[in-house]
Structures are given as structure tokens and as C-alpha cells.
Design a protein around this motif. Structure first.
Motif, PDB file in Angstrom:
ATOM      1  N   SER A   1       0.832  -1.206   0.000  1.00  0.00           N
ATOM      2  CA  SER A   1       0.000   0.000   0.000  1.00  0.00           C
ATOM      3  C   SER A   1       0.863   1.251   0.000  1.00  0.00           C
ATOM      4  O   SER A   1       0.515   2.258  -0.641  1.00  0.00           O
ATOM      5  CB  SER A   1      -0.943  -0.003   1.188  1.00  0.00           C
ATOM      6  OG  SER A   1      -0.210  -0.050   2.363  1.00  0.00           O
ATOM      7  N   ALA A   2       2.023   1.216   0.696  1.00  0.00           N
ATOM      8  CA  ALA A   2       2.912   2.378   0.687  1.00  0.00           C
ATOM      9  C   ALA A   2       3.468   2.616  -0.709  1.00  0.00           C
ATOM     10  O   ALA A   2       3.571   3.756  -1.175  1.00  0.00           O
ATOM     11  CB  ALA A   2       4.052   2.174   1.685  1.00  0.00           C
TER      12      ALA A   2
ATOM     13  N   GLY B   1       0.703   3.985  -2.788  1.00  0.00           N
ATOM     14  CA  GLY B   1       0.423   5.340  -2.334  1.00  0.00           C
ATOM     15  C   GLY B   1       1.450   6.337  -2.827  1.00  0.00           C
ATOM     16  O   GLY B   1       1.104   7.426  -3.279  1.00  0.00           O
TER      17      GLY B   1
ATOM     18  N   VAL C   1       6.157   7.297   1.613  1.00  0.00           N
ATOM     19  CA  VAL C   1       4.950   8.101   1.388  1.00  0.00           C
ATOM     20  C   VAL C   1       5.201   9.564   1.755  1.00  0.00           C
ATOM     21  O   VAL C   1       4.808  10.483   1.018  1.00  0.00           O
ATOM     22  CB  VAL C   1       3.781   7.519   2.209  1.00  0.00           C
ATOM     23  CG1 VAL C   1       2.571   8.412   2.071  1.00  0.00           C
ATOM     24  CG2 VAL C   1       3.452   6.154   1.731  1.00  0.00           C
TER      25      VAL C   1
ATOM     26  N   VAL D   1       0.834   6.954  -6.518  1.00  0.00           N
ATOM     27  CA  VAL D   1      -0.380   7.732  -6.773  1.00  0.00           C
ATOM     28  C   VAL D   1      -0.163   9.205  -6.372  1.00  0.00           C
ATOM     29  O   VAL D   1      -0.575  10.119  -7.096  1.00  0.00           O
ATOM     30  CB  VAL D   1      -1.573   7.120  -6.000  1.00  0.00           C
ATOM     31  CG1 VAL D   1      -2.750   8.062  -5.990  1.00  0.00           C
ATOM     32  CG2 VAL D   1      -1.963   5.817  -6.620  1.00  0.00           C
ATOM     33  N   ILE D   2       0.510   9.428  -5.221  1.00  0.00           N
ATOM     34  CA  ILE D   2       0.704  10.798  -4.767  1.00  0.00           C
ATOM     35  C   ILE D   2       1.601  11.572  -5.724  1.00  0.00           C
ATOM     36  O   ILE D   2       1.312  12.695  -6.109  1.00  0.00           O
ATOM     37  CB  ILE D   2       1.292  10.790  -3.351  1.00  0.00           C
ATOM     38  CG1 ILE D   2       0.238  10.389  -2.347  1.00  0.00           C
ATOM     39  CG2 ILE D   2       1.800  12.172  -2.963  1.00  0.00           C
ATOM     40  CD1 ILE D   2       0.805  10.128  -0.984  1.00  0.00           C
TER      41      ILE D   2
END
Lengths: 165, 109
Positions: free
Chosen positions: A152-153, A156, B84, A159-160
Motif C-alpha cells: 500500500s505504501a 500510495g 509516502v 499515486v501521490i
């Protein structure tokens, strides 16, 4: 005073000094390099406590992967001393006083504790054999969940950082 | 080695990290200070694990290994968090051409 005590205090002094230099140095590249020095001294502490697996993982993951990512981003943005935003003197003083008083409170609370010894140089707690057995017997489900976290990281981050149309 | 020496070292590193978060404005430096705090906690966990290995866990050494597995998971979470977080900082830099966190107060309105 044995050799381990001397090594402990040398490593601790280098760690604290490098951490202070990381906070006060104006250039972001220098900050990153000082933080890498802190991570190497912490790995030295792990080796001193015979936590061999964590020492190697600390060097590979922190000093190798994470700090290279930081260095890459700093150099990508071309940050240097001129572009570095600084707070004014009064706010910096307030921050130092606040953090220093937190340190004083914690250290004075530490004074009342009992003396317990830490095992140095020997013991098989930190060896890969022992840790692997614990990780894959007792912590198998968290281990599998961490792979989902990584996926997921990864998604993410992609996507970011994708430029939206 | 006394456990209090390790606790004192971890307290010092943690406080330096907090001071860094309070006095700097560069978002990347703030992030690095958070990493420093995570590492001081990791050091403390390993020290407590070795303290237990010296004392109660002589019969069952896997009791003392739990803390080191925790440190391993903290490193996993830190790696995911950094990927992130740096992506967010790069996106912010692309939009406002600065890493100064004072420019982020436009999130208020």
C-alpha cells in the motif's frame, strides 16, 4: 573500567554530537550526512549489545535505503544554505528551552530508578537464528501484514507523486 | 553496563529530535528529526531486551527476543512512512516551490 564501557561512552558521545550537528547545521545535505553518522553509531551500539541482525538491518535499511532517499530528494530540490528557511531567534530559543526542560524532567525521573545490568558482548538473543525462529513462529501474521503495508505504501507513493491530469 | 546509561542516551537523542522539530522550518529536516526519535526508541528497546536476557529470561530466551522483533517491525513501518512522506513533500515542492512548512498554513482556509 572495561573496554566495553569505554566503547559505549565514545559511541554515545559521537551519537549525541552528530545529532546536535544535524539539528544546527544550515545546509540540508550536511544534516543528512550527520544523521547517517548517528545511524552508524547506533549500529555500533547494537553490535556492542550483540544484536547482530539489527545492526546489519539498521545499516542496510536506515543508512543505506532511507537516507539515500532523503539525500536524493534534497539534491533533486537543489536545497542549499541560501534557500534554507530559518525561524527567528526568539522561537528557536523557546524551542530549545522546551526540549531541554523535557530532557531535564525525563533525566531527573531516571535518577530514582534501580540499577539493572545490560548484557553486553554475548548472549544469543540478537542472533538471526533466534530472531528468525521467533519471527516466523510467534509473529507470522504481523510479518505477512507488513507486506501488505509495503504494497500500500508503494502504491500510495506512486499515486501521490503522479502529476494529475 | 547499567541500563540507566542507555536510557539517558535515548532520552538525549529523543530530546534533540524534539528540539529539531521545534526550531527548524524545512520539512525534510523535520522528517529527519522524526527518524532520529524513532531510532532512539529502537535503541532503548534493544537495551531493554538485553537487560531481560541478563535477568528473567535465562530459561526462555525467546522472551527477550520479542523486543528485537518489535524493532524490526518499527523499521518496516519507518521505511513505508518515509516513502509516502517524501512523495508528499515532493508533491508539495512541485506546487509551491518551497519546503518551508510555514507556507502550508493555507490548509487552514
Amino acid at each position: 573500567m572495561g573496554i566495553t564501557t569505554i566503547v559505549f561512552f565514545i559511541l554515545s558521545a559521537i551519537a549525541v554530537m552528530s545529532a546536535i550537528m544535524m539539528v544546527v547545521s544550515k545546509s540540508p545535505v550536511h544534516s543528512v550526512l550527520w544523521l547517517i553518522a548517528v545511524f552508524f553509531t547506533i549500529s555500533g551500539h547494537y553490535i556492542l549489545m550483540n544484536a547482530q541482525f539489527l545492526a546489519i538491518v539498521n545499516i542496510i535499511v536506515y543508512a543505506g535505503a532511507i537516507m539515500v532517499l532523503f539525500l536524493f530528494v534534497v539534491m533533486l530540490m537543489n536545497l542549499n544554505v541560501e534557500s534554507e528557511p530559518m525561524k527567528n531567534y526568539r522561537i528557536q530559543l523557546a524551542g530549545v528551552v522546551a526540549g531541554g526542560s523535557l530532557m531535564l524532567v525525563l533525566l531527573s525521573a531516571l535518577m530514582k530508578t534501580d540499577k539493572l545490568m545490560v548484557q553486553l558482548k554475548d548472549g544469543d538473543v540478537g542472533l538471526i537464528r533466534q530472531l528468525g525462529r521467533v519471527l516466523f513462529n510467534d509473529y507470522l501474521i504481523p510479518f505477512e501484514l507488513s507486506s501488505v503495508l509495503f504494497l500500500s505504501a508503494m502504491i500510495g507513493a506512486v499515486v501521490i507523486s503522479k502529476r494529475d491530469k | 553496563m547499567d541500563i540507566r546509561a542507555y536510557i539517558g542516551l535515548a532520552i538525549m537523542l529523543f530530546s534533540i529530535g524534539i528540539i529539531g522539530v521545534l526550531i527548524r522550518r524545512n520539512a525534510i529536516i523535520l522528517f529527519m528529526c522524526i527518524e532520529l526519535m524513532l531510532n532512539s526508541v529502537n535503541l532503548l528497546l534493544v537495551a531493554f531486551s538485553k537487560m531481560h536476557a541478563n535477568g528473567v529470561a535465562h530459561a526462555n530466551p525467546s522472551l527477550a527476543s520479542d523486543a528485537q522483533v518489535f524493532v524490526f517491525f518499527i523499521m518496516v513501518v519507518a521505511a513505508a512512512e518515509v516513502s509516502v512522506g517524501l512523495a508528499i513533500i515532493v508533491m508539495m515542492y512541485r506546487n509551491i516551490h518551497s519546503v518551508d512548512i510555514n507556507f502550508l498554513n493555507r490548509l487552514k482556509n
